[in-house]
Design an enzyme around this catalytic site. Sequence first.
Site, short mmCIF file in Angstrom:
data_model
loop_
_atom_site.label_atom_id
_atom_site.label_comp_id
_atom_site.label_asym_id
_atom_site.label_seq_id
_atom_site.Cartn_x
_atom_site.Cartn_y
_atom_site.Cartn_z
N TYR A 51 7.38 -6.06 -23.17
CA TYR A 51 6.22 -5.82 -22.29
C TYR A 51 6.15 -4.33 -21.89
O TYR A 51 7.17 -3.72 -21.56
CB TYR A 51 6.31 -6.71 -21.04
CG TYR A 51 5.24 -6.34 -20.04
CD1 TYR A 51 3.90 -6.62 -20.32
CD2 TYR A 51 5.55 -5.62 -18.89
CE1 TYR A 51 2.91 -6.22 -19.44
CE2 TYR A 51 4.56 -5.23 -18.00
CZ TYR A 51 3.25 -5.53 -18.29
OH TYR A 51 2.25 -5.12 -17.44
N HIS A 82 3.30 6.49 -7.65
CA HIS A 82 2.48 5.48 -8.33
C HIS A 82 1.03 5.68 -7.89
O HIS A 82 0.50 4.91 -7.10
CB HIS A 82 3.00 4.10 -7.94
CG HIS A 82 2.45 2.97 -8.75
ND1 HIS A 82 2.37 1.68 -8.28
CD2 HIS A 82 1.97 2.92 -10.02
CE1 HIS A 82 1.86 0.89 -9.20
NE2 HIS A 82 1.61 1.62 -10.27
N LYS A 96 7.15 3.37 -16.26
CA LYS A 96 7.72 3.03 -14.95
C LYS A 96 9.18 3.49 -14.83
O LYS A 96 9.61 3.97 -13.79
CB LYS A 96 7.64 1.52 -14.72
CG LYS A 96 6.25 0.96 -14.83
CD LYS A 96 5.30 1.58 -13.86
CE LYS A 96 3.93 0.93 -13.90
NZ LYS A 96 3.01 1.54 -12.96
N SER A 142 0.07 -2.33 -8.33
CA SER A 142 -0.37 -2.69 -9.68
C SER A 142 -1.56 -3.64 -9.63
O SER A 142 -1.59 -4.56 -8.79
CB SER A 142 0.77 -3.37 -10.43
OG SER A 142 1.95 -2.62 -10.30
N CYS A 173 -4.64 -3.28 -8.71
CA CYS A 173 -5.51 -3.22 -7.52
C CYS A 173 -6.64 -2.22 -7.73
O CYS A 173 -7.25 -1.76 -6.77
CB CYS A 173 -4.72 -2.82 -6.29
SG CYS A 173 -3.67 -4.14 -5.67
N ASN A 199 -2.80 -10.64 -17.05
CA ASN A 199 -2.21 -9.30 -17.15
C ASN A 199 -2.33 -8.76 -18.58
O ASN A 199 -1.50 -7.99 -19.04
CB ASN A 199 -0.73 -9.33 -16.71
CG ASN A 199 -0.17 -7.93 -16.48
OD1 ASN A 199 -0.87 -7.03 -16.01
ND2 ASN A 199 1.10 -7.72 -16.83
N SER A 200 -3.36 -9.21 -19.31
CA SER A 200 -3.56 -8.65 -20.66
C SER A 200 -3.99 -7.18 -20.51
O SER A 200 -4.58 -6.79 -19.50
CB SER A 200 -4.60 -9.47 -21.44
OG SER A 200 -5.79 -9.61 -20.69
N ARG A 201 -3.69 -6.39 -21.52
CA ARG A 201 -3.79 -4.94 -21.37
C ARG A 201 -4.47 -4.28 -22.56
O ARG A 201 -4.50 -4.83 -23.66
CB ARG A 201 -2.37 -4.35 -21.25
CG ARG A 201 -1.57 -4.87 -20.06
CD ARG A 201 -1.92 -4.12 -18.82
NE ARG A 201 -1.18 -4.58 -17.65
CZ ARG A 201 -0.86 -3.79 -16.63
NH1 ARG A 201 -1.18 -2.52 -16.64
NH2 ARG A 201 -0.23 -4.28 -15.59
N ARG A 235 5.96 -7.40 -15.75
CA ARG A 235 7.24 -6.87 -15.29
C ARG A 235 8.05 -7.96 -14.62
O ARG A 235 7.50 -8.89 -14.04
CB ARG A 235 7.02 -5.72 -14.30
CG ARG A 235 6.53 -4.44 -14.96
CD ARG A 235 6.39 -3.31 -13.96
NE ARG A 235 5.26 -3.52 -13.07
CZ ARG A 235 5.31 -4.00 -11.85
NH1 ARG A 235 6.49 -4.35 -11.31
NH2 ARG A 235 4.23 -4.16 -11.13
N ASP A 243 -2.41 6.10 -13.13
CA ASP A 243 -1.25 5.30 -12.70
C ASP A 243 -0.12 6.11 -12.07
O ASP A 243 0.52 5.63 -11.16
CB ASP A 243 -0.72 4.52 -13.91
CG ASP A 243 0.24 3.40 -13.52
OD1 ASP A 243 -0.04 2.71 -12.53
OD2 ASP A 243 1.25 3.21 -14.21
#
Length: 603
Positions: free
Chosen positions: A206, A235, A215, A257, A259, A373-375, A78, A286
Site C-alpha cells: 500500500y 502533513h 510518510k 488524511s 479530509c 481509499n482507492s487512489r 495504512r 500532502d
Amino acid sequence: MSQHTSSITSSRLEALNHWVAAVAHLTRPDHIHWCDGSEAEAAALRAQMLADGTLLELNQQTHPGCYLHRSTPSDVARVEHLTLVCTRERDDAGPNTHWLAPDEAHAKIDALFDGCMRGRTLYVIPYCMGPIDSPLSRCGVEITDSPYVVANMRIMTRMGAPALARIEREGTFVKGLHSIGELDPERRFIMHFPEELTIKSYGSGYGGTALLGKKCHALRIASWQARQEGWLAEHMLIVGVEDPRGNIHYIAAAFPSACGKTNLSMLIPPEGYRHAGWKVWTIGDDICWMHPGPDGRLYAINPEAGFFGVAPGTDHGTNPNALASIQHDTIYTNVAVTADNQPWWEGLHEGTPVTDWRGRPYDSAHGPAAHPNSRFTVAARQAPSWSPMAEHPQGVPISAIVFGGRRPSLVPLVFQARDWAHGVLVGAAMGSETTAAATGAVGVLRRDSMAMKPFCGYNYGDYFAHWLSFDRPGMKLPQMFHVNWFRKGAGGKFLWPGFGENLRVLEWIIGRCTGAAGAQDTPIGLLPRASDLHSEGLALREGALDELLAVDLDGWASEVSDIGQYLDSFGTHTPARLHAERERIAAAIERARGALPHAKVAS
Ligand code: OXD
Ligand code: MN
C-alpha cells in the site's frame, strides 16, 4: 533494463554499495537492478507488470497511459498499530507512537526479510525529496522487491540518476528497505529508526506504507531531522492564492488524511472570484517542509513530485483540476471499471461500474464499487493549477498556516489564533473524525495534533516545544488559523458547501494577514462577523452562517478541559507555555460565560 549490477562504481557511494550488498545477503534476490529513472526503464517495468497482471490496461483511447492495480483486499490502507518508531529511549518516541526498542525491532523484522526476495528482483531506487537542486531537499534510497513501488516512486519523487548524483555529492541518505513479503497482515511491520535514518517496511504494497519517500521518510524521519536542524516537516498542503492585484499569498494547511487537502490545493475559484481575477496555484497536496529564511519568514517546499490522491469524491464539481490531471499517465489503485474499461469511483458522475475494485462483477450488495481509499498516482505537473514555483530551490514564503479537521459540531467555520503560541495550541488541540485512509473504525473523533498523529516521528510534547521555538526575535512568522468545512446542522447536513466556496474563507484569511479584513475578538480567537466574509453569490440555508460563526461557550468550556487532559498525556514533555496558553483561554471562556446569560457569542 539498464544497470543489472550489484553495485555502482564510486568510492563516494561506498556506504550505499555496502548497504545494498548487506540487504542482498539477507534477502537473497535473484537479480539486483539500480533504477536510473529513464523512460526505457519505466516502459520495460510496465511491460513486465502488464504481463504478470500487476497492472491492467485501462481504456487507452479515453485514458492514454493509465493503468489499474488491484491490491490484496487486506492491504488497502495504512496500518497504524503496525507502524513503529524505534528509538533507544521509549520517551523519545512518546505516547503518540507505537514503540519498540531498536535491537528487538531489527531482530523481529530482519527475520521476516530473511530470504524474502528469492525468485524476485531487488530494485535500488535513489530518490530526492524536493527539487533536485534545492538546499532544502533531502535524499533517500529505497530498496524494494515491488515493481509497482518503483513505478509509483518514479511519479511521487525525483527518482533515478540525478538523485544518485546528489547522494554521491552529499554522501548522506535515508535508508529504506521494503519488501511486499507475503502481503500477509500477520507478517507486516513498518518500522522507523530515526537515530539511524533508517526505515524497514515488510508485508504491504500500500502507498503510505510501501512508497517509503512519502510518510516514512518525508514525515516520520524528516520530522526528527527537522527538530535537530531547526525546520518543520509537516502533513500540509501548500497553495498559492493570487488576488486580483496579482499578489500571490502562500498558505500551508494541515488536515488529517482524506479530509480534502488535495481538493483545497487545487481549488477552482467560484465564478465571481474568477471574473474578478482570483487564481489558485498548487504547490503540494500532502507534505510541506518549512525552513526559516534569511528574512525570518518560513519558506516551504513540497518534497513530493506527484499526488497519491483519494479517488472517491473526485469529480467535475468537487475537483475539476484533479480530474483533468488523471485523464492520462496515471496509476489507479483499487478503483472500479466501466464496461468500456474506464476507471470509476463513487462520486464520479459519468459512467457506470461493471467490475468492482476486487475484480468481481459489481453488485451494490458487496459495498462500494471502488474501495473508499482507492487512489490515483499522478505527476504533479499534470495538474492545470500546478505552479512553476514548486520547483523553486528556495521554496515559497508562507503567509498563513491553517489547521482543520472533520468536526461535525462545536468548531466554527474559521477562527484566527491571537499569536504563535495560541496557534501552536490550536494545532496541538486539533481533533478530527477518522477516515478510510487507515484501517480501523471510521468516523470516530480523535485528537490529531497538526494532523501528524500517524506521522510524527517523536514525542508530541517535544514536537509542540519545537513548534514554539520558532517564536523568537528576528522571525516574521505566518498568522495561524483553524477551519472546519465539516460542520453539520440539525438533520445531519453539512452547513457549508465547501470545495470552491472555501476560497471565501481563504480570502478572509489573506485579508487578516494583510490587514484588510475585520474580525471580532472571542475567547477562542478572532472570528469573522458574517459581514467580514464575502458572501455574494453564496447559497446557504437561512441562519447557516450565524450557526457557522457562533461560539458555544459551554461547549468550548468542556472542549478546553478535554484539551487539558490531552496535553497532560505527554507528561513533562508538554511545554509549560502550552499549558499556560490553554489556561488563558479557559479563563477567558469562564469570564465570558459569567458575563453572558446564554453562554454564546453570536456572530
Ligand atoms: C495519505 C495519507 O495517503 O495521509 O496522504 O494517508
Ligand atoms: Mn496524507
